[in-house]
Design a protein around this motif. Structure first.
Motif, PDB file in Angstrom:
ATOM      1  N   GLU A  11       3.668 -16.457  -9.625  1.00 26.92           N
ATOM      2  CA  GLU A  11       4.019 -15.742  -8.395  1.00 26.92           C
ATOM      3  C   GLU A  11       4.540 -14.344  -8.697  1.00 26.92           C
ATOM      4  O   GLU A  11       4.180 -13.378  -8.024  1.00 26.92           O
ATOM      5  CB  GLU A  11       5.064 -16.533  -7.601  1.00 26.92           C
ATOM      6  N   ASN A  12       5.391 -14.225  -9.707  1.00 27.38           N
ATOM      7  CA  ASN A  12       5.931 -12.915 -10.080  1.00 27.38           C
ATOM      8  C   ASN A  12       4.838 -11.982 -10.575  1.00 27.38           C
ATOM      9  O   ASN A  12       4.907 -10.769 -10.369  1.00 27.38           O
ATOM     10  CB  ASN A  12       7.014 -13.063 -11.154  1.00 27.38           C
ATOM     11  N   THR A  13       3.830 -12.543 -11.210  1.00 27.04           N
ATOM     12  CA  THR A  13       2.742 -11.733 -11.749  1.00 27.04           C
ATOM     13  C   THR A  13       1.756 -11.292 -10.671  1.00 27.04           C
ATOM     14  O   THR A  13       1.347 -10.137 -10.642  1.00 27.04           O
ATOM     15  CB  THR A  13       1.995 -12.513 -12.852  1.00 27.04           C
ATOM     16  N   VAL A  14       1.388 -12.229  -9.788  1.00 19.67           N
ATOM     17  CA  VAL A  14       0.374 -11.904  -8.774  1.00 19.67           C
ATOM     18  C   VAL A  14       0.980 -11.359  -7.477  1.00 19.67           C
ATOM     19  O   VAL A  14       0.265 -10.817  -6.643  1.00 19.67           O
ATOM     20  CB  VAL A  14      -0.555 -13.107  -8.460  1.00 19.67           C
ATOM     21  N   GLY A  15       2.282 -11.546  -7.305  1.00 21.09           N
ATOM     22  CA  GLY A  15       2.948 -10.989  -6.139  1.00 21.09           C
ATOM     23  C   GLY A  15       2.744 -11.740  -4.841  1.00 21.09           C
ATOM     24  O   GLY A  15       2.887 -11.172  -3.764  1.00 21.09           O
ATOM     25  N   ARG A  16       2.422 -13.013  -4.948  1.00 21.45           N
ATOM     26  CA  ARG A  16       2.279 -13.847  -3.744  1.00 21.45           C
ATOM     27  C   ARG A  16       2.559 -15.291  -4.109  1.00 21.45           C
ATOM     28  O   ARG A  16       2.494 -15.673  -5.280  1.00 21.45           O
ATOM     29  CB  ARG A  16       0.905 -13.688  -3.123  1.00 21.45           C
ATOM     30  N   PRO A  17       2.860 -16.125  -3.105  1.00 21.73           N
ATOM     31  CA  PRO A  17       3.178 -17.526  -3.373  1.00 21.73           C
ATOM     32  C   PRO A  17       1.996 -18.298  -3.969  1.00 21.73           C
ATOM     33  O   PRO A  17       0.836 -18.006  -3.676  1.00 21.73           O
ATOM     34  CB  PRO A  17       3.535 -18.102  -2.000  1.00 21.73           C
ATOM     35  N   VAL A  18       2.331 -19.265  -4.805  1.00 19.21           N
ATOM     36  CA  VAL A  18       1.341 -20.164  -5.395  1.00 19.21           C
ATOM     37  C   VAL A  18       1.750 -21.577  -5.010  1.00 19.21           C
ATOM     38  O   VAL A  18       2.933 -21.932  -5.093  1.00 19.21           O
ATOM     39  CB  VAL A  18       1.323 -20.014  -6.937  1.00 19.21           C
ATOM     40  N   ASP A  19       0.796 -22.384  -4.580  1.00 14.88           N
ATOM     41  CA  ASP A  19       1.078 -23.769  -4.206  1.00 14.88           C
ATOM     42  C   ASP A  19       1.377 -24.578  -5.461  1.00 14.88           C
ATOM     43  O   ASP A  19       0.478 -24.917  -6.231  1.00 14.88           O
ATOM     44  CB  ASP A  19      -0.110 -24.353  -3.449  1.00 14.88           C
ATOM     45  N   GLU A  20       2.650 -24.870  -5.657  1.00 13.67           N
ATOM     46  CA  GLU A  20       3.087 -25.603  -6.846  1.00 13.67           C
ATOM     47  C   GLU A  20       2.430 -26.984  -6.941  1.00 13.67           C
ATOM     48  O   GLU A  20       2.186 -27.489  -8.037  1.00 13.67           O
ATOM     49  CB  GLU A  20       4.605 -25.736  -6.814  1.00 13.67           C
ATOM     50  N   ASP A  21       2.136 -27.593  -5.805  1.00  8.06           N
ATOM     51  CA  ASP A  21       1.492 -28.911  -5.807  1.00  8.06           C
ATOM     52  C   ASP A  21       0.127 -28.864  -6.485  1.00  8.06           C
ATOM     53  O   ASP A  21      -0.287 -29.839  -7.113  1.00  8.06           O
ATOM     54  CB  ASP A  21       1.351 -29.465  -4.390  1.00  8.06           C
ATOM     55  N   LEU A  22      -0.576 -27.747  -6.367  1.00  9.65           N
ATOM     56  CA  LEU A  22      -1.871 -27.615  -7.034  1.00  9.65           C
ATOM     57  C   LEU A  22      -1.698 -27.625  -8.550  1.00  9.65           C
ATOM     58  O   LEU A  22      -2.506 -28.199  -9.274  1.00  9.65           O
ATOM     59  CB  LEU A  22      -2.575 -26.330  -6.602  1.00  9.65           C
ATOM     60  N   LEU A  23      -0.641 -26.981  -9.025  1.00  8.54           N
ATOM     61  CA  LEU A  23      -0.381 -26.951 -10.461  1.00  8.54           C
ATOM     62  C   LEU A  23       0.097 -28.300 -10.970  1.00  8.54           C
ATOM     63  O   LEU A  23      -0.135 -28.664 -12.119  1.00  8.54           O
ATOM     64  CB  LEU A  23       0.678 -25.888 -10.792  1.00  8.54           C
ATOM     65  N   VAL A  44      -5.525 -25.512 -17.684  1.00  8.19           N
ATOM     66  CA  VAL A  44      -5.102 -24.127 -17.838  1.00  8.19           C
ATOM     67  C   VAL A  44      -6.092 -23.217 -17.105  1.00  8.19           C
ATOM     68  O   VAL A  44      -5.691 -22.286 -16.399  1.00  8.19           O
ATOM     69  CB  VAL A  44      -4.980 -23.754 -19.334  1.00  8.19           C
ATOM     70  N   ALA A  45      -7.378 -23.488 -17.231  1.00 12.38           N
ATOM     71  CA  ALA A  45      -8.391 -22.690 -16.540  1.00 12.38           C
ATOM     72  C   ALA A  45      -8.232 -22.791 -15.025  1.00 12.38           C
ATOM     73  O   ALA A  45      -8.381 -21.786 -14.312  1.00 12.38           O
ATOM     74  CB  ALA A  45      -9.791 -23.132 -16.953  1.00 12.38           C
ATOM     75  N   ARG A  46      -7.903 -23.973 -14.527  1.00 13.10           N
ATOM     76  CA  ARG A  46      -7.692 -24.151 -13.077  1.00 13.10           C
ATOM     77  C   ARG A  46      -6.493 -23.324 -12.624  1.00 13.10           C
ATOM     78  O   ARG A  46      -6.501 -22.758 -11.526  1.00 13.10           O
ATOM     79  CB  ARG A  46      -7.510 -25.627 -12.742  1.00 13.10           C
ATOM     80  N   CYS A  47      -5.455 -23.241 -13.445  1.00 12.04           N
ATOM     81  CA  CYS A  47      -4.288 -22.406 -13.123  1.00 12.04           C
ATOM     82  C   CYS A  47      -4.708 -20.955 -12.932  1.00 12.04           C
ATOM     83  O   CYS A  47      -4.228 -20.285 -12.010  1.00 12.04           O
ATOM     84  CB  CYS A  47      -3.237 -22.491 -14.210  1.00 12.04           C
ATOM     85  N   GLU A  88      -7.632 -19.938 -11.980  1.00 13.71           N
ATOM     86  CA  GLU A  88      -8.362 -19.876 -10.707  1.00 13.71           C
ATOM     87  C   GLU A  88      -7.396 -19.844  -9.533  1.00 13.71           C
ATOM     88  O   GLU A  88      -7.581 -19.079  -8.591  1.00 13.71           O
ATOM     89  CB  GLU A  88      -9.287 -21.086 -10.574  1.00 13.71           C
ATOM     90  N   ILE A  89      -6.364 -20.684  -9.599  1.00 10.58           N
ATOM     91  CA  ILE A  89      -5.365 -20.724  -8.534  1.00 10.58           C
ATOM     92  C   ILE A  89      -4.651 -19.380  -8.428  1.00 10.58           C
ATOM     93  O   ILE A  89      -4.414 -18.859  -7.348  1.00 10.58           O
ATOM     94  CB  ILE A  89      -4.357 -21.871  -8.789  1.00 10.58           C
ATOM     95  N   ALA A  90      -4.330 -18.804  -9.578  1.00  8.34           N
ATOM     96  CA  ALA A  90      -3.624 -17.521  -9.605  1.00  8.34           C
ATOM     97  C   ALA A  90      -4.448 -16.399  -9.024  1.00  8.34           C
ATOM     98  O   ALA A  90      -3.893 -15.457  -8.437  1.00  8.34           O
ATOM     99  CB  ALA A  90      -3.219 -17.186 -11.043  1.00  8.34           C
ATOM    100  N   THR A  91      -5.756 -16.454  -9.151  1.00  9.08           N
ATOM    101  CA  THR A  91      -6.599 -15.362  -8.669  1.00  9.08           C
ATOM    102  C   THR A  91      -7.225 -15.628  -7.306  1.00  9.08           C
ATOM    103  O   THR A  91      -7.929 -14.762  -6.779  1.00  9.08           O
ATOM    104  CB  THR A  91      -7.724 -15.060  -9.692  1.00  9.08           C
ATOM    105  N   ALA A  92      -6.962 -16.804  -6.721  1.00  7.98           N
ATOM    106  CA  ALA A  92      -7.527 -17.133  -5.421  1.00  7.98           C
ATOM    107  C   ALA A  92      -6.952 -16.207  -4.348  1.00  7.98           C
ATOM    108  O   ALA A  92      -5.785 -15.839  -4.394  1.00  7.98           O
ATOM    109  CB  ALA A  92      -7.230 -18.585  -5.067  1.00  7.98           C
ATOM    110  N   ALA A  93      -7.808 -15.863  -3.423  1.00 10.35           N
ATOM    111  CA  ALA A  93      -7.371 -14.955  -2.351  1.00 10.35           C
ATOM    112  C   ALA A  93      -6.486 -15.663  -1.356  1.00 10.35           C
ATOM    113  O   ALA A  93      -6.452 -16.810  -1.192  1.00 10.35           O
ATOM    114  CB  ALA A  93      -8.586 -14.372  -1.648  1.00 10.35           C
TER     115      ALA A  93
END
Length: 80
Positions: free
Chosen positions: A51-63, A70-73, A75-80
């Motif tokens: 979140e600090n890196t991308v500047g928006r919330p990330v759904d922790e449940d997905l992680l 790691v690859a899915r993380c 994808e989650i980080a770069t999802a719009a």
């Protein structure tokens, strides 16, 4: 995320720091829970780092889902 470093590379470094392993040991297909033994606190920390890196919330449940790699993380980080 920095444009000169891939999202996957950034996530690999984050995960390596959290599990206290060399980044060379962290592979894209490693599963956070099953292969790397991350616990819920580490997942929360990873979520905050992303979140600090991308500047928006990330759904922790997905992680925190079984089988999340790691690859899915990345994808989650770069999802719009």
């Amino acid at each position: 995320m920095s444009s000169d470093v891939s999202p996957l590379t950034t996530i690999r470094y984050m995960v390596a720091d959290l599990v206290q392993r060399p980044v060379s040991e962290i592979q894209p297909d490693d599963r956070l829970l099953e292969d790397l033994g991350m616990d819920s606190l580490q997942i929360t920390e990873l979520s905050q780092k992303i979140e600090n890196t991308v500047g928006r919330p990330v759904d922790e449940d997905l992680l925190n889902s079984p089988g999340t790699t790691v690859a899915r993380c990345a994808e989650i980080a770069t999802a719009a």
